[in-house]
Design a protein around this motif. Structure first.
Motif, short mmCIF file in Angstrom:
data_model
loop_
_atom_site.label_atom_id
_atom_site.label_comp_id
_atom_site.label_asym_id
_atom_site.label_seq_id
_atom_site.Cartn_x
_atom_site.Cartn_y
_atom_site.Cartn_z
N ASN A 54 17.37 18.58 60.86
CA ASN A 54 16.34 18.36 59.85
C ASN A 54 16.03 16.88 59.66
N GLY A 55 16.38 16.08 60.67
CA GLY A 55 16.04 14.66 60.63
C GLY A 55 16.84 13.85 59.64
N LEU A 56 18.06 14.30 59.33
CA LEU A 56 18.89 13.60 58.35
C LEU A 56 20.17 13.09 59.02
N THR A 57 20.00 12.49 60.18
CA THR A 57 21.16 11.99 60.93
C THR A 57 21.89 10.87 60.21
N HIS A 58 21.22 10.21 59.27
CA HIS A 58 21.83 9.10 58.54
C HIS A 58 22.69 9.56 57.37
N VAL A 59 22.63 10.85 57.04
CA VAL A 59 23.40 11.37 55.90
C VAL A 59 24.80 11.77 56.37
N PRO A 60 25.84 11.13 55.86
CA PRO A 60 27.21 11.47 56.28
C PRO A 60 27.74 12.72 55.59
N VAL A 61 28.70 13.36 56.24
CA VAL A 61 29.40 14.50 55.66
C VAL A 61 30.82 14.05 55.35
N GLN A 62 31.22 14.13 54.10
CA GLN A 62 32.51 13.62 53.68
C GLN A 62 33.36 14.72 53.05
N MET A 63 34.68 14.54 53.12
CA MET A 63 35.59 15.47 52.47
C MET A 63 36.00 14.93 51.12
N VAL A 64 35.99 15.82 50.11
CA VAL A 64 36.40 15.43 48.76
C VAL A 64 37.52 16.37 48.31
N PRO A 65 38.40 15.91 47.45
CA PRO A 65 39.51 16.76 47.00
C PRO A 65 39.04 17.91 46.12
N GLY A 66 39.88 18.93 46.02
CA GLY A 66 39.59 20.05 45.13
C GLY A 66 39.04 21.25 45.86
N GLN A 67 38.82 22.33 45.08
CA GLN A 67 38.23 23.55 45.61
C GLN A 67 36.92 23.82 44.89
N LEU A 68 35.89 24.17 45.65
CA LEU A 68 34.55 24.37 45.11
C LEU A 68 34.04 23.12 44.40
N SER A 69 34.47 21.97 44.92
CA SER A 69 33.99 20.69 44.40
C SER A 69 32.86 20.15 45.27
N ASP A 70 32.33 21.01 46.14
CA ASP A 70 31.27 20.63 47.07
C ASP A 70 30.00 20.22 46.32
N SER A 82 34.48 20.17 49.94
CA SER A 82 35.87 20.24 49.49
C SER A 82 36.80 20.46 50.67
N GLU A 83 38.07 20.20 50.45
CA GLU A 83 39.08 20.32 51.50
C GLU A 83 39.10 21.72 52.10
N SER A 84 38.85 22.73 51.28
CA SER A 84 38.91 24.11 51.75
C SER A 84 37.68 24.52 52.56
N ASN A 85 36.68 23.65 52.63
CA ASN A 85 35.46 23.96 53.40
C ASN A 85 35.22 22.98 54.54
N PHE A 86 35.70 21.77 54.41
CA PHE A 86 35.38 20.71 55.37
C PHE A 86 35.80 21.06 56.80
N ASP A 87 37.06 21.44 56.99
CA ASP A 87 37.54 21.68 58.35
C ASP A 87 38.01 23.12 58.57
N VAL A 88 37.39 24.05 57.82
CA VAL A 88 37.73 25.47 57.94
C VAL A 88 36.52 26.23 58.49
N PRO A 89 36.70 27.03 59.55
CA PRO A 89 35.58 27.76 60.16
C PRO A 89 35.34 29.14 59.54
N SER A 90 35.26 29.20 58.24
CA SER A 90 35.10 30.49 57.56
C SER A 90 33.64 30.75 57.19
N VAL A 91 33.36 31.98 56.81
CA VAL A 91 32.02 32.35 56.35
C VAL A 91 31.69 31.60 55.06
N SER A 92 32.67 31.50 54.16
CA SER A 92 32.46 30.78 52.91
C SER A 92 32.12 29.32 53.15
N ALA A 93 32.90 28.67 54.02
CA ALA A 93 32.67 27.25 54.32
C ALA A 93 31.29 27.04 54.91
#
Length: 228
Positions: A54-70, A82-93
């Protein structure tokens, strides 16, 4: 004059309903958090892919502490998972990551409701910290002016929640459309899972609006009674 207006029972009822909705969100999130998505992509990978396309290559993706703190930060222009979504290959993430990128896309196109919400956030936060004290002092001193000022602040909070609804619904719509179009949701099971997670999250915003409405009506009723 007292602190309990005619809508106090409704406020208590909505509070209980909000707790149930939050519990439902947690249960739904955990259920689909244990199921891998069709493409085996982590939340961070889904976010990066959607941002880049979507043309947003300049927007970084960062990990933040907590759950559902996205969240998406429109000031720093970052997607925060959040930590539970950043590096997890789940449907929720996958669903949550796509939703947050939906906000980034809204920011890119300057969605009016998102812009308005951003402009309201800081002053309204300060005002809502004062509102309960104004209400309490107004009741104790029977100063109707303070009560009406408190009612105005609660009304502003109601407007904020009202503006939030289309922002959140639109971000989820964008997320589901992208996931389905790109085939990231996979089978109907994955599609239903992503929809379930985002629907459960959306209900928390509906509950927030209902609570803000009941509180505003309650304070408005107390303010009106002070003029009698």
């Amino acid at each position: 004059m007292n602190f309990f207006g005619p809508y106090t029972p409704l406020i208590l009822l909505i509070f209980v309903a909000s707790m149930l909705i939050q519990a439902s969100l947690t249960r739904t999130y955990r259920t689909w958090g244990q199921i891998r998505n069709a493409r085996n992509l982590t939340g961070a990978q889904v976010a990066r892919l959607m941002l880049d396309e979507n043309g947003l290559t300049h927007v970084p993706v960062q990990m933040v502490p907590g759950q559902l703190s996205d969240h998406y930060d429109p000031v720093r222009k970052t997607v925060n998972l959040s930590e539970s979504n950043f590096d997890v290959p789940s449907v929720s993430a996958m669903a949550v990551a796509a939703h947050e990128v939906g906000h980034a896309i809204q920011d890119k196109v300057r969605m009016p409701a998102l812009v308005l919400r951003g402009q309201m956030a800081v002053p309204l936060s300060l005002g809502m910290n004062l509102a309960p004290f104004l209400l309490m002092i107004g009741v104790l001193t029977q100063l109707s002016g303070l009560l009406w000022l408190g009612a105005i602040l609660f009304g502003a909070a109601l407007l904020f929640h009202l503006v939030t609804l289309p922002v959140e619904f639109d971000a989820s719509r964008r997320a589901l459309a992208y996931l389905n179009t790109r085939g990231l949701s996979g089978s109907s099971e994955g599609q239903n899972g992503a929809r379930s997670v985002l629907t459960a999250a959306a209900l928390t915003y509906v509950a927030g609006f209902a609570m803000a409405l009941a509180q505003f009506l309650n304070v408005l009723s107390i303010a009106r009674s002070s003029d009698d």
